[in-house]
Design an enzyme around this catalytic site. Structure first.
Site, mmCIF file in Angstrom:
data_model
loop_
_atom_site.group_PDB
_atom_site.id
_atom_site.type_symbol
_atom_site.label_atom_id
_atom_site.label_comp_id
_atom_site.label_asym_id
_atom_site.label_seq_id
_atom_site.Cartn_x
_atom_site.Cartn_y
_atom_site.Cartn_z
ATOM 1 N N GLU B 52 3.947 1.033 -1.157
ATOM 2 C CA GLU B 52 5.074 0.730 -2.290
ATOM 3 C C GLU B 52 3.960 0.022 -3.463
ATOM 4 O O GLU B 52 3.379 -0.892 -2.915
ATOM 5 C CB GLU B 52 6.105 -0.342 -1.705
ATOM 6 C CG GLU B 52 7.193 0.422 -1.351
ATOM 7 C CD GLU B 52 7.592 1.418 -2.151
ATOM 8 O OE1 GLU B 52 7.758 1.122 -3.587
ATOM 9 O OE2 GLU B 52 8.029 2.642 -1.933
ATOM 10 N N SER B 53 3.923 0.718 -4.535
ATOM 11 C CA SER B 53 3.089 0.186 -5.448
ATOM 12 C C SER B 53 3.309 -1.152 -6.015
ATOM 13 O O SER B 53 2.356 -1.909 -6.229
ATOM 14 C CB SER B 53 3.012 1.360 -6.763
ATOM 15 O OG SER B 53 4.260 1.201 -7.364
ATOM 16 N N CYS B 83 -0.186 8.884 -4.114
ATOM 17 C CA CYS B 83 1.089 8.535 -4.391
ATOM 18 C C CYS B 83 1.020 7.189 -4.952
ATOM 19 O O CYS B 83 0.787 7.159 -6.054
ATOM 20 C CB CYS B 83 1.842 8.619 -3.288
ATOM 21 S SG CYS B 83 3.864 8.446 -3.365
ATOM 22 N N ARG B 112 7.211 6.630 -12.035
ATOM 23 C CA ARG B 112 7.444 6.602 -10.856
ATOM 24 C C ARG B 112 8.803 6.896 -10.106
ATOM 25 O O ARG B 112 9.681 7.168 -10.724
ATOM 26 C CB ARG B 112 7.685 4.711 -10.619
ATOM 27 C CG ARG B 112 7.259 4.301 -9.336
ATOM 28 C CD ARG B 112 7.032 2.773 -9.168
ATOM 29 N NE ARG B 112 7.493 2.191 -7.878
ATOM 30 C CZ ARG B 112 7.842 1.201 -7.645
ATOM 31 N NH1 ARG B 112 8.516 0.643 -8.585
ATOM 32 N NH2 ARG B 112 8.043 1.097 -6.555
ATOM 33 N N ILE B 145 6.720 12.426 -1.278
ATOM 34 C CA ILE B 145 7.529 11.294 -0.562
ATOM 35 C C ILE B 145 7.818 10.124 -1.784
ATOM 36 O O ILE B 145 6.673 9.508 -2.037
ATOM 37 C CB ILE B 145 6.933 10.642 0.533
ATOM 38 C CG1 ILE B 145 6.690 11.641 1.791
ATOM 39 C CG2 ILE B 145 7.909 9.312 0.964
ATOM 40 C CD1 ILE B 145 6.201 11.097 2.837
ATOM 41 N N HIS B 188 0.678 13.470 -0.497
ATOM 42 C CA HIS B 188 -0.107 12.633 0.589
ATOM 43 C C HIS B 188 -0.994 13.893 1.036
ATOM 44 O O HIS B 188 -0.693 14.113 2.532
ATOM 45 C CB HIS B 188 0.912 12.093 1.526
ATOM 46 C CG HIS B 188 1.695 10.945 1.004
ATOM 47 N ND1 HIS B 188 0.963 9.849 0.793
ATOM 48 C CD2 HIS B 188 2.757 10.986 0.501
ATOM 49 C CE1 HIS B 188 2.026 8.941 0.203
ATOM 50 N NE2 HIS B 188 3.023 9.537 -0.122
ATOM 51 N N GLU B 190 -3.443 13.150 2.937
ATOM 52 C CA GLU B 190 -3.728 12.524 4.203
ATOM 53 C C GLU B 190 -2.691 12.568 5.455
ATOM 54 O O GLU B 190 -2.974 12.546 6.542
ATOM 55 C CB GLU B 190 -4.010 10.703 4.307
ATOM 56 C CG GLU B 190 -2.668 10.118 3.740
ATOM 57 C CD GLU B 190 -2.134 9.926 2.342
ATOM 58 O OE1 GLU B 190 -2.834 10.888 1.803
ATOM 59 O OE2 GLU B 190 -1.289 9.265 1.886
#
Lengths: 298, 214
Positions: B52-53, B83, B112, B145, B188, B190
């Site tokens: 969560e940024s 992200c 966002r 996501i 993502h 990853e």
């Protein structure tokens, strides 16, 4: 339920569990309205959980606890930028359908609310929105995952401010996972039978040494030290319910629990953020409770 | 002579740290978790993971990491954000919190949560627009996501891949950007087995001694 629109496949298990992965190392806070949601976000919550009353009030006031009023949920969605979760009653798939229609980011099929079905949990594969479910042991966790849950949390004993049950549940889950990794292939069938869980999931645990979805902790966290304790016991993130808004200074306590969850291995840091937070929620001795919420669900 | 191996720091305050560690392990790069300023010493690159940024930017401040990371980036430390990590790198953020601080080293504007709530999160593809992403291997699998959407891209920024078209008229958007030693993806990588982006970043983060000697 995965659906494809030319190039965009929504509701896949990767997408559902992916959001849980992004919340790891964070704190999800129970809130009843937009004002509390703002306080939670300001304090660094990775997500907020909308519910009608915090568990301590449900325990005190009794009556049937249900999904929140959609107007309150929408007010919370407008107030914050972090993901908004909301609770549905166990087995109450109509509440879950409403929460999905409202666009909540995660649904908690929760024992904290009054169960709607005494035999069946919700078939969670039927939704695009992911579900989190509580568990007291590994068998319960795997049954929820087989029904489609993309995140598991310990049940603990919500609304008590007493961490002892969450510790019991986490130790039970992680202890059985460790034992399964030592089992031979024939013994895995015995484990599946003992846990009343699908052998495929048991085999997956034997291979990977962990649950197929993230394991978070809920139920009784009231202090930064509680958060550090459960993170060291293997939880990947924490839910805090009554522990924040039933304390003296919710904003400071919330912030301190966020810091302790991130720096859970750094006792100096946890000591620093634990100082002078005012009174924690009073809490309950478990032997004096008339009803255990953790006994709901199966 | 063999090049000294790179060590990539992974910001480990919150988010999907494990997946980035596993991805770099796949491509033979050592990682180190970064939780405090001393963890930054001697790293050749830094990863800002998904998470969560708003929470990450707050924890960057409180852990004393914001200023040294910003200083490292100004001095040319290679950085890879996915992200939420990309949001932390972007110069302009739309629909964030007003007090949300970013490093501002990637000249772009991101919205966002650009695709809406979690029910709109999706798996799709990212089409390489640069040879550095090995187009012969086809589209990169991409998991979006609550992903940010890139709205504008500055003149010095390369678009390495586009994606996220909905097939109903919405055109693909830039999803992988590079500006100098800054690499960022709105999705993502990853979370999928494709390692093209982690390989590319490993090359960007090659130890400086080795780069100077080339």
């Amino acid at each position: 339920m995965a659906t494809a629109h030319a190039g965009r496949e929504t509701g896949t298990f990767t997408v559902k569990r992916g959001l849980a992965d992004m919340l790891r190392g964070g704190v999800i806070m129970d809130v009843v309205d937009a004002e509390q949601a703002k306080i939670a976000e300001d304090a660094g919550a990775v997500a907020v959980m909308a519910l009608e009353r915090v568990p301590a009030d449900i325990r005190r006031d009794g009556g049937v606890a249900r999904m929140s009023d959609p107007a309150l949920i929408q007010g919370i969605q407008q107030a914050v930028t972090v993901p908004v979760m909301a609770k549905a009653r166990i087995g109450h798939f109509a509440e879950a359908q409403i929460l999905q229609a409202l666009g909540v980011d995660y649904i908690d099929e929760s024992e904290v609310l009054t169960p709607a079905d005494e035999a069946y949990h919700i078939d969670k594969w039927a939704y695009v929105v992911p579900f989190v479910c509580g568990a007291t042991n590994l068998g319960e966790a795997l049954r929820r995952i087989s029904e489609g849950a993309a995140m598991i949390r310990s049940k603990g004993e919500a609304g008590t401010g007493n961490i002892v049950e969450a510790v019991r549940h986490l130790r039970s889950i992680t202890g059985d996972i460790r034992r399964i990794t030592q089992a031979d292939s024939a013994e895995l069938y015995g484990w599946a039978k003992q846990l009343a869980a699908p052998v495929g999931l048991v085999r997956e645990i034997a291979e990977t040494g962990k649950l197929p979805v993230p394991l978070f902790c809920a139920g009784g966290i009231a202090t930064p030290a509680d958060a550090s304790l459960v993170m060291q016991l293997g939880a990947e993130a924490v839910f805090v319910g009554s522990g924040i808004f039933k304390s003296d200074d919710p904003a400071r306590r919330a912030r301190a629990i966020v810091e302790a969850t991130t720096h859970f291995e750094d006792a100096d840091h946890v000591a620093k953020v634990s100082r002078g937070l005012g009174e924690a929620m009073r809490g309950e001795e478990l032997s004096l409770l008339s009803e255990r919420l953790a006994d709901r669900g199966w | 002579m063999r090049e000294p191996a790179a060590t990539v720091g992974v910001l480990a305050l919150q988010g999907d740290v494990l997946e980035h560690e596993a991805a770099f392990d796949d491509v033979g790069v050592r990682t180190r978790r970064v939780r405090r300023p001393s963890d930054l010493e001697g790293i050749d690159g830094l990863v800002l993971p998904g998470g969560e940024s708003t929470t990450l930017s707050m924890l960057l401040e409180s852990s004393g990491l914001f200023a040294p990371v910003a200083g490292g980036l100004a001095a040319g430390l290679a950085v890879f954000g996915t992200c939420a990590g990309m949001i932390l790198l972007a110069r302009r953020v739309v629909d964030g919190r007003p007090d949300q601080r970013t490093f501002g080293v990637l000249d772009c504007t991101v919205r966002r949560n650009g695709y809406g709530p979690q029910r709109n999160s999706f798996e799709g593809g990212a089409d390489p627009a640069s040879d550095d992403l090995e187009p012969a291997l086809g589209a990169l699998p991409a998991v979006f996501i609550r992903a940010p959407k890139v709205i504008t891209v500055g003149p010095d920024v390369e678009v390495l891949a586009t994606g996220g078209a909905d097939g109903a008229g919405e055109p693909p958007a830039p999803v992988v950007l590079r500006q100098g030693r800054v690499l960022a993806a709105t999705f993502h990588p990853e979370l999928t087995p494709d390692r093209r982006l982690h390989r590319l970043f490993a090359a960007m983060a090659r130890p400086r001694a080795a780069q100077a000697g080339r």
